[in-house]
Design an enzyme around this catalytic site. Structure first.
Site, PDB file in Angstrom:
ATOM      1  CG  ASP A   1      83.016  20.742  40.396  1.00 43.49           C
ATOM      2  OD1 ASP A   1      82.943  20.861  41.631  1.00 43.49           O
ATOM      3  OD2 ASP A   1      84.086  20.859  39.773  1.00 43.49           O
TER       4      ASP A   1
ATOM      5  CB  CYS B   1      89.254  20.549  15.080  1.00 44.70           C
ATOM      6  SG  CYS B   1      90.658  20.971  16.142  1.00 44.70           S
TER       7      CYS B   1
ATOM      8  CB  CYS C   1      92.539  11.688  32.175  1.00 43.47           C
ATOM      9  SG  CYS C   1      92.542  13.487  32.277  1.00 43.47           S
TER      10      CYS C   1
ATOM     11  CB  CYS D   1      96.603  17.599  32.408  1.00 50.32           C
ATOM     12  SG  CYS D   1      97.245  17.645  30.710  1.00 50.32           S
TER      13      CYS D   1
ATOM     14  CB  CYS E   1      92.662  18.579  25.939  1.00 52.77           C
ATOM     15  SG  CYS E   1      91.689  18.846  27.439  1.00 52.77           S
TER      16      CYS E   1
ATOM     17  CB  CYS F   1      84.518  20.003  17.653  1.00 51.80           C
ATOM     18  SG  CYS F   1      84.697  20.492  19.381  1.00 51.80           S
TER      19      CYS F   1
ATOM     20  CB  CYS G   1      95.668  13.491  24.907  1.00 53.17           C
ATOM     21  SG  CYS G   1      95.561  12.665  26.518  1.00 53.17           S
TER      22      CYS G   1
ATOM     23  CB  CYS H   1      90.982  24.065  22.370  1.00 53.82           C
ATOM     24  SG  CYS H   1      89.333  24.345  21.676  1.00 53.82           S
TER      25      CYS H   1
END
Length: 338
Positions: A131, A188, A211, A238, A241, A185, A195, A245
């Site tokens: 990344d 949902c 965030c 964090c 989220c 998704c 958050c 899920c």
């Protein structure tokens, strides 16, 4: 070479997910530009400087690229999630950074895959990307069939959830691309609702400037006062989220020993007492050092303030007397919370 052969080789190199996308400009690059233009990247200049344009096309990284081999490596471990964590004396470190730096683990696996492909295709040109490379990796992972991009912007696999590190191998080989899966998704809104800092807009996406991961890792200055309470016990990153899920309810557990926690939820008072060299020694070889010593103590001070425990007062008073203005200001704020 077929996509099936690529997936088999990838599994042999330690990756649970693999697929192929064509090395052509990403179809949603305009969406990325709009995201940058909206200011959602905050101070993450590596996302907005000259490298932003490079992300448009994998061939900017490897001119001869014809295919993008995308891989995913599971990092879910059997330890508790934030939804099961309620110890006010401890700080939360994001799951992805508990063990060895994933960049090195991913590069080793991709290097093995690269070597296997070179044996079969002498003269193949290639480039390994994790990344840190300017590539829209989730976009290409979606196109390669690894999953869809959820409302929280994580890549989600229907069978295995979202606890994956992503990596890519750009190759000069022409390989038939896979097909992206549908977005599942639906209606949902679990990640949006959970958050604490409202970083996920109603329609999905991410405002990084709200965030918790941005505040505790990327931001070098003061955490906005209006968001400090929302940071809770987080001292690095964090997971909320992903923890909430529904697709992660049955997420498998990794067998990769490198991702086992070295310091699961360490005590806040012990972290507040760390000297700079002790901090580096404790977290050497993990992603946690990215926060830097000053930023880490800033985060610890905020977490202690949110805990509201009287026994943290001596530690906070020491931090409030720090020569580091950033740390001292956040410690004074924490003391004012009591």
């Amino acid at each position: 070479m077929t996509g099936g052969e690529i997936r088999e080789l990838a599994r042999e190199c330690g990756f649970e997910l693999a697929g192929v996308a064509a090395a052509v400009p990403a179809e949603d690059r305009a969406r990325y530009r709009d995201w940058v233009a909206a200011g959602y990247a905050g101070e993450m200049r590596y996302l907005t400087d000259r490298r932003a344009a490079v992300r448009d096309d994998p061939r900017n990284l490897l001119a001869s690229a014809r295919s993008v081999i995308c891989v995913g490596k599971l990092y879910q471990t059997p330890w508790p999630h934030t939804t099961q964590f309620d110890d006010a004396g401890r700080g939360w470190i994001s799951r992805y950074s508990w063990g060895e730096d994933y960049h090195e683990v991913m590069r080793r696996g991709l290097a093995r895959l690269e070597a296997r492909l070179c044996e079969r295709h002498p003269g193949m040109e290639s480039r390994i990307c994790v990344d840190t490379a300017p590539l829209l990796e989730r976009t290409y992972a979606r196109l390669a069939g690894l999953g869809w991009i959820g409302k929280n912007t994580c890549l989600i696999d229907q069978q295995r959830g979202s606890w994956f590190f992503l990596g890519e191998l750009l190759v000069s080989l022409e390989i038939a691309p896979d097909a992206p899966p549908p977005d599942r998704c639906g209606t949902c809104t679990a990640c949006i609702d959970a958050c604490p800092t409202a970083a996920i807009p109603p329609g999905g996406g991410l405002d990084a400037t709200r965030c918790i991961s941005y505040f505790t890792i990327e931001l070098r200055g003061a955490i906005p006062e209006e968001h400090r309470a929302g940071v809770g016990a987080h001292v690095f990153g964090c997971d909320i989220c992903q923890d909430v899920c529904p697709w992660n309810r049955r997420a498998p557990v990794t067998e990769e020993e490198a991702f086992a926690p070295r310091h699961f939820a360490p005590r806040l008072d012990e972290m507040a007492a760390l000297g700079e060299e002790e901090f580096r020694a404790m977290f050497r070889g993990t992603p946690v050092t990215r926060a830097r010593y000053s930023g880490f103590l800033r985060n610890v001070a905020v977490a202690m303030g949110n805990a509201g425990a009287p026994e943290f007062r001596p530690a906070l008073e020491r931090l409030a007397a720090s020569d580091d203005a950033l740390v001292a200001e956040h410690a004074r704020w924490a003391l004012g919370r009591r």
